[in-house]
Design a protein around this motif. Structure first.
Motif, mmCIF file in Angstrom:
data_model
loop_
_atom_site.group_PDB
_atom_site.id
_atom_site.type_symbol
_atom_site.label_atom_id
_atom_site.label_comp_id
_atom_site.label_asym_id
_atom_site.label_seq_id
_atom_site.Cartn_x
_atom_site.Cartn_y
_atom_site.Cartn_z
ATOM 1 N N THR A 284 0.873 -1.166 0.000
ATOM 2 C CA THR A 284 0.000 0.000 0.000
ATOM 3 C C THR A 284 0.913 1.220 0.000
ATOM 4 N N PRO A 285 0.497 2.286 -0.649
ATOM 5 C CA PRO A 285 1.369 3.466 -0.721
ATOM 6 C C PRO A 285 1.315 4.289 0.570
ATOM 7 N N ASP A 286 2.004 3.782 1.606
ATOM 8 C CA ASP A 286 2.009 4.502 2.878
ATOM 9 C C ASP A 286 3.418 4.528 3.462
ATOM 10 N N ALA A 287 3.580 5.295 4.517
ATOM 11 C CA ALA A 287 4.899 5.489 5.134
ATOM 12 C C ALA A 287 5.459 4.187 5.692
ATOM 13 N N ASP A 288 4.610 3.310 6.218
ATOM 14 C CA ASP A 288 5.098 2.035 6.758
ATOM 15 C C ASP A 288 5.725 1.190 5.657
ATOM 16 N N ALA A 289 5.092 1.138 4.497
ATOM 17 C CA ALA A 289 5.648 0.380 3.373
ATOM 18 C C ALA A 289 6.980 0.987 2.931
ATOM 19 N N ALA A 290 7.032 2.299 2.823
ATOM 20 C CA ALA A 290 8.266 2.972 2.400
ATOM 21 C C ALA A 290 9.398 2.691 3.374
ATOM 22 N N GLU A 291 9.113 2.719 4.667
ATOM 23 C CA GLU A 291 10.141 2.438 5.671
ATOM 24 C C GLU A 291 10.631 0.998 5.575
ATOM 25 N N ALA A 292 9.715 0.055 5.376
ATOM 26 C CA ALA A 292 10.102 -1.353 5.261
ATOM 27 C C ALA A 292 10.937 -1.588 4.005
ATOM 28 N N ILE A 293 10.534 -0.984 2.902
ATOM 29 C CA ILE A 293 11.265 -1.130 1.638
ATOM 30 C C ILE A 293 12.680 -0.588 1.772
ATOM 31 N N THR A 294 12.809 0.605 2.321
ATOM 32 C CA THR A 294 14.147 1.203 2.437
ATOM 33 C C THR A 294 14.997 0.475 3.477
ATOM 34 N N ALA A 295 14.381 -0.028 4.532
ATOM 35 C CA ALA A 295 15.132 -0.797 5.532
ATOM 36 C C ALA A 295 15.666 -2.084 4.908
ATOM 37 N N TYR A 296 14.845 -2.768 4.114
ATOM 38 C CA TYR A 296 15.318 -3.977 3.443
ATOM 39 C C TYR A 296 16.417 -3.634 2.438
ATOM 40 N N ALA A 297 16.239 -2.569 1.680
ATOM 41 C CA ALA A 297 17.250 -2.163 0.693
ATOM 42 C C ALA A 297 18.580 -1.840 1.369
ATOM 43 N N ALA A 298 18.547 -1.257 2.553
ATOM 44 C CA ALA A 298 19.785 -0.972 3.285
ATOM 45 C C ALA A 298 20.484 -2.270 3.682
ATOM 46 N N LEU A 299 19.720 -3.275 4.078
ATOM 47 C CA LEU A 299 20.308 -4.579 4.403
ATOM 48 C C LEU A 299 20.877 -5.242 3.147
ATOM 49 N N SER B 63 22.049 -3.640 0.596
ATOM 50 C CA SER B 63 23.258 -2.874 0.302
ATOM 51 C C SER B 63 24.439 -3.359 1.146
ATOM 52 N N ALA B 64 24.186 -3.675 2.403
ATOM 53 C CA ALA B 64 25.252 -4.111 3.314
ATOM 54 C C ALA B 64 25.697 -5.553 3.059
ATOM 55 N N SER B 65 24.891 -6.309 2.331
ATOM 56 C CA SER B 65 25.204 -7.709 2.052
ATOM 57 C C SER B 65 26.140 -7.817 0.854
ATOM 58 N N GLU B 66 27.100 -8.710 0.947
ATOM 59 C CA GLU B 66 28.045 -8.903 -0.150
ATOM 60 C C GLU B 66 27.388 -9.505 -1.385
ATOM 61 N N THR B 67 26.373 -10.342 -1.180
ATOM 62 C CA THR B 67 25.739 -11.063 -2.284
ATOM 63 C C THR B 67 24.315 -10.596 -2.589
ATOM 64 N N GLY B 68 23.759 -9.770 -1.723
ATOM 65 C CA GLY B 68 22.365 -9.363 -1.860
ATOM 66 C C GLY B 68 21.420 -10.233 -1.058
ATOM 67 N N VAL B 69 21.938 -11.292 -0.471
ATOM 68 C CA VAL B 69 21.119 -12.178 0.349
ATOM 69 C C VAL B 69 21.024 -11.590 1.750
ATOM 70 N N VAL B 70 19.796 -11.428 2.209
ATOM 71 C CA VAL B 70 19.541 -10.947 3.565
ATOM 72 C C VAL B 70 18.845 -12.082 4.312
ATOM 73 N N PRO B 71 19.410 -12.566 5.406
ATOM 74 C CA PRO B 71 18.764 -13.647 6.149
ATOM 75 C C PRO B 71 17.343 -13.254 6.565
#
Length: 121
Positions: free
Chosen positions: A74-89, A91-99
């Protein structure tokens, strides 16, 4: 290495036409994700990720890493925060795999596809 969040700005959730909104749901989500994204994340908008039955759609990508398409947001702030939080993880992963245990709750159930990195020629 930069992780990109590609946001479909043409996504329209079911019933969008009846709302009388002037912005698509994808445009609304894009604005929120752009505001939430912090360096080293980058964002871009595209018109159509061809996941209409999964709207609102985003892709998380970086050179040499697994890439993911996520949808059904849904186009809301909670979704945006979750998306960017996952993208940051991502970014920090060498392979793109986030546990899985590290995934933000807001992205669970939203994964649509996973793509291997392109091979080096």
């Amino acid at each position: 290495m930069t992780t990109w969040i590609t946001i479909c700005d043409t996504c329209k959730l079911e019933g969008w036409e009846a709302t009388g909104a002037t912005e698509t749901d994808g445009e609304r989500l894009a604005t929120l994700v752009e505001a939430a994204a912090q360096v080293p994340l980058r964002t871009r908008r595209v018109s159509c990720l061809m996941g209409c039955s999964h709207g609102c759609n985003v892709a998380i990508q970086a050179d040499g890493k697994l890439a993911y398409t996520l949808g059904r947001f849904t186009p809301d702030a909670d979704a945006a925060e979750a998306i960017t939080a996952y993208a940051a993880l991502h970014s920090a992963s060498e392979t793109g795999v986030v546990p899985y245990r590290q995934w933000p709750e807001g992205v669970k159930g939203h994964f649509v596809t996973r793509h291997p990195p392109l091979p080096d020629e």
